[in-house]
Design a protein around this motif. Structure first.
Motif, short mmCIF file in Angstrom:
data_model
loop_
_atom_site.label_atom_id
_atom_site.label_comp_id
_atom_site.label_asym_id
_atom_site.label_seq_id
_atom_site.Cartn_x
_atom_site.Cartn_y
_atom_site.Cartn_z
N SER A 177 43.16 -56.25 24.10
CA SER A 177 43.80 -57.25 24.96
C SER A 177 42.80 -58.08 25.74
CB SER A 177 44.79 -56.58 25.91
OG SER A 177 44.12 -55.68 26.76
N LYS A 178 41.57 -57.57 25.88
CA LYS A 178 40.53 -58.31 26.61
C LYS A 178 39.53 -58.98 25.67
CE LYS A 178 40.90 -55.50 30.79
NZ LYS A 178 41.39 -56.58 31.66
N GLY A 179 39.93 -59.13 24.40
CA GLY A 179 39.15 -59.93 23.47
C GLY A 179 37.89 -59.30 22.94
N LYS A 180 37.78 -57.98 22.92
CA LYS A 180 36.57 -57.31 22.43
C LYS A 180 36.65 -56.96 20.93
CE LYS A 180 34.40 -57.38 26.34
NZ LYS A 180 33.19 -58.22 26.51
N HIS A 181 37.80 -57.24 20.30
CA HIS A 181 37.97 -57.06 18.85
C HIS A 181 37.55 -55.68 18.36
CE1 HIS A 181 38.72 -61.37 18.77
NE2 HIS A 181 37.55 -61.57 19.42
N PRO A 182 38.14 -54.63 18.90
CA PRO A 182 37.77 -53.29 18.44
C PRO A 182 38.14 -53.07 16.98
CG PRO A 182 39.77 -53.19 19.73
CD PRO A 182 39.26 -54.60 19.85
N LYS A 183 37.40 -52.18 16.32
CA LYS A 183 37.71 -51.80 14.96
C LYS A 183 37.98 -50.30 14.90
CE LYS A 183 35.24 -55.41 12.40
NZ LYS A 183 34.21 -55.67 11.36
N MET A 184 38.80 -49.93 13.95
CA MET A 184 39.19 -48.53 13.80
C MET A 184 39.16 -48.17 12.33
SD MET A 184 42.81 -46.84 15.01
CE MET A 184 43.21 -45.12 14.70
N LYS A 185 38.77 -46.92 12.04
CA LYS A 185 38.80 -46.40 10.67
C LYS A 185 39.80 -45.25 10.60
CE LYS A 185 34.91 -45.75 8.42
NZ LYS A 185 33.63 -45.11 7.99
N ILE A 186 40.68 -45.31 9.60
CA ILE A 186 41.72 -44.29 9.41
C ILE A 186 41.51 -43.63 8.05
CG2 ILE A 186 44.19 -43.84 9.23
CD1 ILE A 186 44.68 -46.32 10.93
N ASN A 187 41.35 -42.33 8.06
CA ASN A 187 41.22 -41.55 6.83
C ASN A 187 42.14 -40.35 6.94
OD1 ASN A 187 40.47 -40.28 4.48
ND2 ASN A 187 38.43 -39.67 5.19
N ILE A 188 43.29 -40.42 6.29
CA ILE A 188 44.28 -39.35 6.39
C ILE A 188 44.58 -38.78 5.01
CG2 ILE A 188 45.38 -40.01 8.56
CD1 ILE A 188 47.36 -41.68 7.05
N GLN A 189 44.56 -37.46 4.92
CA GLN A 189 44.73 -36.78 3.65
C GLN A 189 45.93 -35.84 3.70
OE1 GLN A 189 42.87 -37.72 0.99
NE2 GLN A 189 42.06 -39.20 2.48
N SER A 190 47.02 -36.28 3.12
CA SER A 190 48.23 -35.46 3.01
C SER A 190 48.65 -35.42 1.55
CB SER A 190 49.35 -36.05 3.88
OG SER A 190 49.58 -37.40 3.52
N LYS A 191 49.63 -34.60 1.24
CA LYS A 191 50.09 -34.45 -0.14
C LYS A 191 51.59 -34.67 -0.21
CE LYS A 191 46.43 -31.21 -1.46
NZ LYS A 191 46.12 -29.84 -1.96
N ASP A 192 52.01 -35.46 -1.18
CA ASP A 192 53.42 -35.74 -1.43
C ASP A 192 53.81 -35.07 -2.74
OD1 ASP A 192 55.92 -36.76 -1.97
OD2 ASP A 192 55.45 -38.80 -1.37
N PHE A 193 54.75 -34.12 -2.67
CA PHE A 193 55.15 -33.37 -3.86
C PHE A 193 56.51 -33.81 -4.41
CE2 PHE A 193 52.51 -30.42 -1.27
CZ PHE A 193 51.46 -30.23 -2.16
N GLY A 194 57.03 -34.92 -3.93
CA GLY A 194 58.35 -35.35 -4.37
C GLY A 194 59.45 -34.62 -3.64
N LYS A 195 60.54 -34.32 -4.33
CA LYS A 195 61.68 -33.62 -3.71
C LYS A 195 61.57 -32.12 -3.94
CE LYS A 195 64.47 -36.79 -1.90
NZ LYS A 195 65.84 -37.03 -2.33
N THR A 196 62.10 -31.35 -3.00
CA THR A 196 62.12 -29.90 -3.14
C THR A 196 63.45 -29.38 -2.60
OG1 THR A 196 60.86 -27.87 -2.74
CG2 THR A 196 61.15 -29.37 -0.86
N GLU A 197 63.72 -28.12 -2.86
CA GLU A 197 64.98 -27.49 -2.45
C GLU A 197 64.93 -27.14 -0.96
OE1 GLU A 197 67.46 -24.47 -5.00
OE2 GLU A 197 65.98 -23.34 -3.82
N THR A 198 66.04 -27.39 -0.28
CA THR A 198 66.18 -26.90 1.09
C THR A 198 67.08 -25.66 1.09
OG1 THR A 198 68.01 -28.47 1.42
CG2 THR A 198 65.83 -29.14 2.21
N PHE A 199 66.88 -24.82 2.10
CA PHE A 199 67.54 -23.51 2.05
C PHE A 199 67.57 -22.88 3.44
CE2 PHE A 199 63.06 -23.34 1.05
CZ PHE A 199 62.58 -22.48 2.02
N ASN A 200 68.51 -21.96 3.61
CA ASN A 200 68.55 -21.09 4.78
C ASN A 200 68.14 -19.68 4.36
OD1 ASN A 200 69.60 -22.96 6.75
ND2 ASN A 200 71.56 -22.83 5.67
#
Length: 522
Positions: A262-285
């Motif tokens: 907001s004060k014009g310093k043009h910050p930069k950020m790096k995002i590196n996120i590692q997750s896994k998507d396995f599609g759909k799975t069964e839900t259960f009690n």
């Protein structure tokens, strides 16, 4: 050799250990033998700490659909098997199967700094780190002003949460400020919130819709900061983006990025996120059962949800409820191996997305709902049980009052009861059973800062558990369950006539709600 000061330290530690092992509750004189036995086993044979370690430290958070949720269910089943209690898994639907990985968040300009934060649930992994300029949402004078700005977000990482100038909880501000300063700060915070909401209205979008618009406009990342109002605690929910990273950053680091942008310093950020998507799975009690003998088709239902959000370990929501009900079952299997009524212990899935597991169980087991004489649910925190409402059942006092008489007074003296009360409609799993006429009671806990500090936050971890409090809850719940299972009397589920609503119309008893079985959730 140890120095004298070291010897004193060791003696002090030894004395503390002895003190810590003291009984949390002592049976009253002339207490029934089963009460004495329950208290002795809860005090001297407790499995709570070991179960908390295995569930929270080893398995960790249990997001619906995650491999950890399946691992937790297998662990619950293994424990019950070791205690001679039968268990089963009852599938009821599907959900997205996603597993959290590492989140590496860095500010790379105007200086290098690691940022405290994490990926939000069900967000896709970054194929390669995303590095870009961070921008804040400016103040708009009109919708066209917003639309012109929206064209500039392409290739940028956008901050989408309100800036918090004061990172101290209100309790600190009130305690330490001069009276005039505190009132000034309150006005300043109220004005900032009003201005933020007015600015959002100008865009024509809700917060979630705005995030979607930013993604569609070419933003390469979204950064939020859902501060709970307590030091270090942010609420961690699900991502609202489909193709770009969305992370939540701690108030302190979010504020840094915001001020620089907001004060014009043009910050930069790096995002590196590692997750896994396995599609759909069964839900259960996951359901455990101690079979009844004389009245096997009448049921006492113990209830706690096994799933959690995954910003931390899911300790007080609801690891504590889970291990409390498991410990109650373990003790009752020894003290009451052949109850008159069948005792069911339900460990529900997907409570956090709208009581889906418990609502599915209720919908899929109509005969059990019809014949459940009473249910006790435990959720929301590490504290001793201090609230018990009759949930709108006219005669709840008759049997709950009678059962509470056998609970040690050092426990019941802190329990506030409300009879007949009003039926719960949401919030936790007992509300799933009330529409079916089940006297389903939530065992409300002492707060211990739950609402602000651990509820769905990155601070809901093992170290927040007060095990002596849980032992008291085990004793209370076990005694209530024993009496409910053995009571010769018919247990009434007569409903009260509800009062008029604000429009002068009669309120209606809650109606059953079907669960989300498809897993479509954002």
């Amino acid at each position: 050799m140890f120095k004298p000061t070291q010897k004193i330290s060791l003696l002090t530690a030894f004395a503390f250990t002895i003190s810590a092992q003291a009984q949390v509750v002592i049976a009253q004189e002339n207490a029934p033998q089963y009460v004495v036995d329950i208290i002795e086993k809860a005090n001297n044979e407790s499995q709570l700490e070991n179960m908390a370690f295995e569930l929270l430290d080893v398995i960790g958070p249990r997001l619906v659909g995650s491999p950890e949720m399946k691992q937790a269910s297998d662990w619950v089943i293994e424990n019950y098997k070791n205690w001679g209690i039968e268990t089963e898994v009852q599938p009821y639907g599907q959900w997205k199967s996603w597993q959290r990985g590492t989140s590496q968040l860095e500010m790379t300009y105007p200086r290098i700094k690691s940022l405290e934060g994490t990926q939000l649930a069900w967000n896709l992994a970054t194929k390669k780190p995303v590095e870009a300029e961070v921008i804040a949402i400016p103040t708009f004078n009109s919708n066209s002003d917003f639309n012109n700005w929206l064209k500039t977000v392409k290739g940028k990482i956008v901050l989408v949460s309100m800036y918090q100038k004061y990172g101290r909880p209100d309790s600190q501000l009130k305690e330490h400020s001069l009276a005039g300063d505190y009132e000034m700060i309150k006005r300043e915070k109220a004005l900032a919130l009003e201005q933020w909401n007015d600015n959002l209205k100008i865009t024509g979008y809700t917060t979630n819709q705005l995030i979607e618009a930013l993604e569609n406009a070419g933003a390469v990342g979204i950064v939020s900061s859902f501060w709970s109002g307590e030091l270090g605690a942010n609420r961690i929910f699900s991502a609202k983006t489909n193709k770009i990273p969305m992370v939540d950053v701690a108030l302190e680091d979010y504020g840094l990025l915001y001020r620089l942008a907001s004060k014009g310093k043009h910050p930069k950020m790096k995002i590196n996120i590692q997750s896994k998507d396995f599609g759909k799975t069964e839900t259960f009690n996951t359901i455990a059962t101690i079979r009844g003998t004389e009245k096997p088709n009448e049921y006492v239902l113990l209830s706690a949800h096994l799933d959690s959000w995954d910003g931390s370990q899911g300790a007080t929501d609801n690891g504590t409820g889970t291990i409390t009900m498991m410990e109650v079952a373990r003790i009752l299997k020894e003290v009451l191996p052949n109850p008159k009524r069948t005792i069911i212990i339900g460990h529900w899935d997907s409570e956090e997305q709208g009581l889906n597991g418990s609502r599915a169980y209720a919908e899929d087991n109509p005969e059990i709902m019809k014949n459940t004489v009473v249910s006790f649910n435990q959720d929301s925190g590490t504290g001793r049980i201090v609230n018990l409402s009759g949930q709108g059942y006219v005669n709840a006092y008759d049997y709950l009052g009678r059962w509470l008489d056998n609970v040690p007074s050092e426990i019941t003296k802190d329990v506030k009861t409300t009879f007949p009360g009003t039926p719960g409609t949401g919030g936790t799993d007992n509300a799933a059973f009330i529409p079916y006429g089940v006297p389903a009671f939530n065992l409300g806990s002492q707060n211990w800062g739950y609402g602000g500090y651990t509820w769905h936050t990155n601070r809901d971890s093992y170290d927040k558990i007060l095990f002596n409090e849980l032992k008291r809850n085990v004793i209370l719940t076990a005694i209530l369950t024993y009496q409910a299972a053995q009571d010769e009397n018919e247990i009434s589920n007569e409903k009260r006539v509800l009062s008029l609503d604000k429009d002068g119309k009669p309120q209606e008893w809650p109606k059953p709600k079907s669960p989300n079985r498809s897993g479509d959730y954002k």
